[in-house]
Design a protein around this motif. Structure first.
Motif, PDB file in Angstrom:
ATOM      1  N   HIS A 234     -37.465  18.824 -37.379  1.00  0.00           N
ATOM      2  CA  HIS A 234     -36.162  18.200 -37.164  1.00  0.00           C
ATOM      3  C   HIS A 234     -35.750  17.410 -38.399  1.00  0.00           C
ATOM      4  O   HIS A 234     -34.611  17.517 -38.874  1.00  0.00           O
ATOM      5  N   LEU A 235     -36.686  16.650 -38.940  1.00  0.00           N
ATOM      6  CA  LEU A 235     -36.368  15.852 -40.132  1.00  0.00           C
ATOM      7  C   LEU A 235     -36.068  16.742 -41.326  1.00  0.00           C
ATOM      8  O   LEU A 235     -35.272  16.395 -42.189  1.00  0.00           O
ATOM      9  N   ALA A 242     -37.349  23.243 -34.363  1.00  0.00           N
ATOM     10  CA  ALA A 242     -37.739  22.031 -33.652  1.00  0.00           C
ATOM     11  C   ALA A 242     -37.503  22.206 -32.158  1.00  0.00           C
ATOM     12  O   ALA A 242     -38.325  21.834 -31.325  1.00  0.00           O
ATOM     13  N   CYS A 271     -31.233  14.466 -29.846  1.00  0.00           N
ATOM     14  CA  CYS A 271     -31.266  14.223 -31.292  1.00  0.00           C
ATOM     15  C   CYS A 271     -30.948  15.513 -32.053  1.00  0.00           C
ATOM     16  O   CYS A 271     -30.182  15.519 -33.018  1.00  0.00           O
ATOM     17  N   ILE A 272     -31.571  16.605 -31.612  1.00  0.00           N
ATOM     18  CA  ILE A 272     -31.370  17.871 -32.317  1.00  0.00           C
ATOM     19  C   ILE A 272     -29.911  18.313 -32.227  1.00  0.00           C
ATOM     20  O   ILE A 272     -29.302  18.687 -33.224  1.00  0.00           O
ATOM     21  N   HIS A 275     -27.649  16.545 -34.528  1.00  0.00           N
ATOM     22  CA  HIS A 275     -27.676  17.007 -35.911  1.00  0.00           C
ATOM     23  C   HIS A 275     -27.043  18.374 -36.080  1.00  0.00           C
ATOM     24  O   HIS A 275     -26.686  18.758 -37.187  1.00  0.00           O
ATOM     25  N   GLU A 477     -30.968   5.431 -48.742  1.00  0.00           N
ATOM     26  CA  GLU A 477     -30.219   5.243 -47.499  1.00  0.00           C
ATOM     27  C   GLU A 477     -29.592   3.860 -47.460  1.00  0.00           C
ATOM     28  O   GLU A 477     -28.473   3.686 -46.981  1.00  0.00           O
ATOM     29  N   LEU A 554     -17.331  13.832 -48.426  1.00  0.00           N
ATOM     30  CA  LEU A 554     -17.932  12.758 -47.630  1.00  0.00           C
ATOM     31  C   LEU A 554     -19.392  12.518 -47.970  1.00  0.00           C
ATOM     32  O   LEU A 554     -19.968  11.516 -47.566  1.00  0.00           O
ATOM     33  N   THR A 555     -19.983  13.443 -48.694  1.00  0.00           N
ATOM     34  CA  THR A 555     -21.389  13.257 -49.056  1.00  0.00           C
ATOM     35  C   THR A 555     -21.516  13.229 -50.558  1.00  0.00           C
ATOM     36  O   THR A 555     -20.630  13.677 -51.291  1.00  0.00           O
ATOM     37  N   ARG A 568     -38.421  17.020 -50.675  1.00  0.00           N
ATOM     38  CA  ARG A 568     -37.987  17.836 -49.549  1.00  0.00           C
ATOM     39  C   ARG A 568     -38.179  19.315 -49.884  1.00  0.00           C
ATOM     40  O   ARG A 568     -38.058  19.729 -51.029  1.00  0.00           O
ATOM     41  N   LYS A 576     -26.718  20.087 -43.260  1.00  0.00           N
ATOM     42  CA  LYS A 576     -26.752  18.661 -43.508  1.00  0.00           C
ATOM     43  C   LYS A 576     -25.324  18.256 -43.803  1.00  0.00           C
ATOM     44  O   LYS A 576     -24.471  19.079 -44.051  1.00  0.00           O
ATOM     45  N   GLY A 577     -25.083  16.974 -43.802  1.00  0.00           N
ATOM     46  CA  GLY A 577     -23.749  16.561 -44.143  1.00  0.00           C
ATOM     47  C   GLY A 577     -23.117  15.823 -43.005  1.00  0.00           C
ATOM     48  O   GLY A 577     -23.784  15.184 -42.223  1.00  0.00           O
ATOM     49  N   TYR A 578     -21.797  15.972 -42.902  1.00  0.00           N
ATOM     50  CA  TYR A 578     -21.107  15.071 -41.995  1.00  0.00           C
ATOM     51  C   TYR A 578     -21.130  15.613 -40.576  1.00  0.00           C
ATOM     52  O   TYR A 578     -21.147  16.812 -40.329  1.00  0.00           O
ATOM     53  N   PHE A 579     -21.175  14.669 -39.641  1.00  0.00           N
ATOM     54  CA  PHE A 579     -21.264  15.033 -38.244  1.00  0.00           C
ATOM     55  C   PHE A 579     -19.942  14.799 -37.524  1.00  0.00           C
ATOM     56  O   PHE A 579     -19.803  15.117 -36.373  1.00  0.00           O
TER      57      PHE A 579
END
Lengths: 681, 351
Positions: A234-235, A242, A271-272, A275, A477, A554-555, A568, A576-579
């Motif tokens: 997940h990470l 996951a 959580c999944i 994301h 972060e 945004l990122t 990584r 990844k990126g904006y939600f």
């Protein structure tokens, strides 16, 4: 110690009794153990150790249901042994170590992690002379407590220490045999589990991968291992994987440690999905986790009804409820569903428990912001556009149009900002908290003269910032969080008409080394608006040049996102990126908005030609439906310069319902002489 | 051509006269007149009224205000019907209807938030910031695979006899010197059981008492505590305690027995030197200086410290107390080492 009467000598028969009791205890025959202990205490009523073990035996006998009584017994033992756990500087006598340990265990289950840690830290100073089994238990609990308090580095340090000393097999067996440095086989998997948890919390994915691999090779069926592996995937962003891992575990209801599996399962699924930007599905799972949690607690409570306080629940289940963690997850999820008010209600409760989490405070502020402005396309809505002209009064020659006073609303919130409510005032408070919880801004810290610049400064940045109940924040972060907080602070300050503060925050934001395109863009807009209010229009006009808007992503650009990228895996970054969507979505619109603001600035300075020109250009690019503000400005410019007919065209075209008066083009040729009495009639 | 709805319409000379009177110095005469009378006043005969000063002051005041606060305009805009709105109005455009007039005025001027009080000004589009993006924010839950349970005290009723006696002796040792026999008993017991030293109730805070009263016991106990992870705490207490013959003895013995951290020794030496410098009692001072000198000489001779590290400090100390024989001796020792130092390697090589 001087005051205590020396204990009477231990007789042989007492010794015998004690060892019998112990062997019964080891055999889990708690009933017979208890009766032996009763005999022993009759003979040695002043011996604290005997009293202690009697209490322990009875606690086991009860099936850990009598926590309250056990605590009372424990404090009596403390009195007998003249131990003051809370106030002593350190452990005075290794003889008391078991009392310390047991106290810490109870506190751990009551989830008073800090207090437990405090006690165990004292115990740890005497770890060497401790009896081996106790030393092991104590170090394990210490690691667990460090993990519970989100101090992965300390936990890792303790694990390493434990590996070297406490868990080396047969360390007393004699130094000749050379296999001693090997960790005791029986403990290896446990240690590996701890390590994985530490590494996950520190988000050092590479070493974590190695650790997980070895875990999976030995105990692939262990639920804890599977969950850790799933967490790891997940990470890394392998959400599908996951999810699959989670599904592979049979969800029995409770683990041995008294944890409710369905709660965890649903929570993690939530959580999944978060994301994967499937927010409503995520919210569904969180809600389910919530229900499971409530049910589990209800079951336990029912069992405990006739008992008082803590007793009646087993020790393990006292701290079982994950209520506040779930509220936290749910709140963030709801915020991303665009449901500001429910999110606010969740988070405002969660923040009472996790008040040291700066990001949580920011989220609360975001709830307030969203509650007052759902999104930036709100201005384009019909209901907003209808505010431009509010209606008309009278008829015939007396007919009057009422224009709206604008979209900006200054309604001071009732009550003090200290009482939580989804207002900008409360948001300002939250943001202040968030900013205070971050380590000092390296930018402002740099102003203090530092002699050696490169080597020393890196270290303070490496410190993890706690963000319970999530994993602690790494330096990158923290930096991005700071930018978000500053942007929100500037926005909120503008909404509260605190232009000095808004300017300050905006300037601070623009000074940050790593800004996203959107943040830089917003920084300029906020700064310009504050400057206009502070009568520095010339500066604002420079900032609002639409040509300056080159990026609103945004990122941060991928390649720039600092060194831990290398940590990584390259294979693993699905999404990844904006939600959450944000408008303006494209550069053209962003430029158009900046240009609209530029038109506004010109208009305020009385440069109506420039204002009109910019407004025209902006309106062609900003996208339809036009924001209400544009109609306002258009009418404003026409009316202020006396182009009444032009204004009438706009009104008739867009707000035809308020006026019957059509503008005939020939009217333009006819000199419409303004009669002096029209304005007063 | 232009229709400025926000501008004050032109006013007649009579009105202008009335206003100027009102602002400057109204005469009582004025208030007796009805509006109609005032409007019908023949002002041409009146003395010249001048409001330019007033206008100037107004302009001045306005110039101090920010542009934004001057940018607003009234919200009420006239919108006269161009076509008749009822049959009554046919053929009579622009006729005042008193009823409608009154109603309009009332609705515009009265009420809680009367429309005439509103104004409108250019307004920014204020974009709300995007939601913060965090990659790892939510709380993931992992089951804890450990059962942290209460522990049994395995030391119950075991070997408490020795412990009790030892503890009694130790509590005596904190208060006064033990007899030789008692000391021996204590040391014997410690010898027998490796872990006993942790049971005797010696915390770092109590170490100074033990050192002052029973330095020999202190040395033995400290040597046995070397494995403890608390040993640095004991050391730091030792370094910072009041300097005395006994503490020096303990440190000296420790240096010969085990390898102490060099920063610890340096700290102790600095502490000794500053104690010597600050002490008032001349007799005591001489005594202490002698002690320190002997202590340092022994450290240097035994090569426990590197002279270079403390050279300047010790040299200054020797010079300050050069009146004392031992200090002079230490000084000579330092000098000989210092001068020998550069040629140290060649001489060693030739030998």
């Amino acid at each position: 110690m001087e005051t205590s009467m020396p204990l009477p000598q231990v007789t042989e028969s007492q010794k015998e009794l004690a060892s019998q009791a112990m062997s019964e205890f080891d055999k889990k025959q708690y009933g017979s153990c208890c009766s032996l202990m009763h005999k022993l205490i009759a003979q040695r009523p002043t011996d604290p150790k005997v009293a202690h073990n009697k209490a322990v035996a009875e606690f086991f006998q009860s099936g850990f249901l009598t926590t309250d009584e056990f605590r009372q017994q424990l404090s009596k033992v403390c009195q007998m042994a003249h131990v003051n756990i809370d106030n002593s500087e350190s452990l005075e006598d290794v003889d008391h170590s078991v009392i310390y340990f047991n106290q810490a265990v109870i506190l751990y289950h009551l989830r008073q992690y800090k207090a437990a840690l405090n006690i165990l830290d004292k115990l740890f100073q005497y770890i060497e002379p401790l009896e081996e089994a106790l030393a092991k238990k104590a170090t394990m609990l210490l690691v667990e407590l460090y993990l519970c308090t989100y101090q992965p580095e300390k936990a890792m340090g303790m694990v390493h220490y434990a590996e070297k000393t406490v868990f080396t097999a047969g360390k007393n067996a004699g130094e000749k045999e050379n296999k001693e440095d090997q960790v005791d086989e029986a403990w290896k998997p446990k240690i590996s589990l701890y390590k994985t948890r530490c590494l996950l919390m520190m988000k050092s994915m590479k070493s974590c991968k190695r650790e997980i691999k070895s875990l999976m090779s030995t105990q692939a069926m262990n639920t804890a291992v599977i969950y850790l592996k799933s967490n790891f995937e997940h990470l890394r962003g392998n959400h599908k994987k996951a999810m699959k891992m989670l599904g592979s575990v049979s969800t029995s209801d409770f683990t041995e440690a008294g944890e409710c599996m369905p709660v965890m399962y649903n929570n993690n699924l939530g959580c999944i999905h978060f994301h994967l930007s499937k927010h409503h599905l995520g919210a569904f799972h969180f809600r389910k986790a919530f229900q499971e949690n409530e049910n589990a607690i209800k079951d336990i409570k029912r069992g405990a009804e006739h008992n008082k306080n803590l007793s009646g629940k087993t020790l393990n289940s006292i701290g079982m409820s994950r209520h506040f963690e779930l509220l936290y997850n749910m709140g963030i999820q709801l915020l991303h569903c665009g449901k500001a008010m429910p999110a606010f209600d969740c988070l405002v409760e969660a923040v009472q428990v996790f008040r040291s989490n700066p990001r949580l405070w920011l989220r609360l502020a975001e709830c307030c912001i969203m509650a007052n402005r759902q999104n930036n396309d709100e201005d384009r809505k019909l209901e907003k556009r209808l505010e431009v002209i509010q209606g008309s009064d009278g008829s015939g020659i007396h007919r009057k149009l009422r224009l709206g006073p604008g979209l900006k609303k200054d309604n001071p919130s009732p009550g003090t900002p200290a009482i939580p409510a989804a207002t900008h005032e409360f948001a300002a408070l939250c943001l202040k908290n968030a900013l205070h919880l971050l380590p000092e801004d390296p930018l402002t810290a740099e102003k203090v003269p530092i002699e050696d610049s490169d080597t020393v400064k890196i270290t303070p940045e490496m410190v993890l910032v706690p963000a319970p109940p999530g994993n602690p924040l790494k330096a990158a972060e923290v930096a991005s969080l700071r930018c978000s907080i500053l942007a929100a602070s500037a926005y909120v300050a503008l909404c509260l008409n605190d232009y000095t503060l808004a300017l300050l925050h905006a300037e601070n934001l623009l000074k940050q080394p790593k800004l996203t395109g959107a943040q830089r863009y917003l920084g300029h807009l906020y700064m310009a608006e504050a400057q206009v209010a502070m009568d520095k229009i010339a500066d604002a006009i420079q900032l609002l040049n639409p040509e300056l808007v080159v990026d609103i992503s945004l990122t941060l650009p991928e390649n720039k996102t600092e060194q831990d990228k290398s940590e990584r895996d390259p294979e693993a970054s699905e999404s990844k990126g904006y939600f959450y969507p944000w408008s303006p979505k494209d550069l053209t619109r962003a430029k158009a908005i900046a240009q609209y603001d530029l038109a506004t600035a010109h208009a305020i300075r009385g440069e109506y030609d420039k204002a009109g020109q910019n407004l025209g250009e902006s309106s062609s690019r900003i996208g339809t439906p036009l924001p209400a503000q544009m109609y306002f400005l258009k009418l404003y410019l026409d009316l202020i310069e006396g182009r009444r007919n032009m204004a009438q065209v706009v009104i008739k075209d867009h707000f035809g319902h308020v006026t019957p008066n059509r503008v005939e083009m020939k009217m333009n040729s006819k000199p419409g002489v303004p009669r002096p009495d029209t304005a007063v009639s | 051509q232009f229709d400025l709805h926000w501008a004050i319409p032109a006013i007649s000379p009579a009105e202008r006269y009335f206003l100027s009177q009102l602002i400057s110095s109204p005469t009582k005469e004025m208030f007796k007149k009805t509006p109609t009378q005032i409007i019908q006043l023949d002002v041409s005969s009146m003395q010249n009224f001048d409001v330019s000063g007033l206008q100037l002051a107004l302009a001045e005041r306005q110039s101090e205000m920010p542009a934004q606060s001057k940018s607003a305009m009234p919200c009420v805009v006239p919108d006269r019907d161009t076509k008749p709105s009822s049959f009554d109005h046919f053929g009579k455009p622009g006729v005042i209807n008193p009823d409608v007039q009154r109603q309009t005025i009332e609705s515009l001027l009265t009420g809680n938030k009367a429309p005439v009080e509103n104004c409108m000004m250019p307004e920014f589009i204020r974009l709300a910031p995007p939601l913060h993006i965090a990659e790892d924010e939510l709380c993931w839950m992992n089951p804890v695979d450990m059962d942290y349970s209460v522990a049994w005290d395995t030391t119950m009723c075991v070997s408490s006899s020795a412990g009790v006696e030892i503890r009694r002796l130790m509590s005596k040792a904190f208060k006064g010197a033990l007899t030789l026999q008692q000391q021996q008993q204590l040391l014997d017991e410690l010898e027998k059981d490796n872990k006993l030293v942790y049971h005797i109730g010696l915390t770092p805070a109590k170490l100074p008492d033990l050192v002052e009263n029973n330095p020999l016991v202190a040395i033995e106990v400290l040597l046995r505590l070397m494995q403890s992870n608390q040993i640095t705490e004991y050391f730091s207490v030792l370094v910072n305690m009041e300097m005395s013959l006994h503490s020096m003895e303990v440190v000296n013995r420790l240096t010969t027995a085990v390898e102490l951290p060099s920063e610890f020794i340096h700290l102790y030496i600095s502490n000794c030197i500053s104690t010597c410098e600050t002490i008032r009692d001349r007799y005591l001072q001489n005594r202490l200086v002698r002690l320190v000198c002997v202590f340092l000489q022994s450290l240097i001779r035994n090569k426990i410290i590197d002279v270079k590290d403390i050279f300047i400090e010790v040299q200054a100390f020797c010079i300050e107390f050069s009146r004392i024989r031992e200090a002079a001796g230490l000084f000579r020792l330092l000098k000989s080492l210092d001068s020998a130092d550069p040629q140290n390697t060649p001489t060693a090589a030739t030998r």
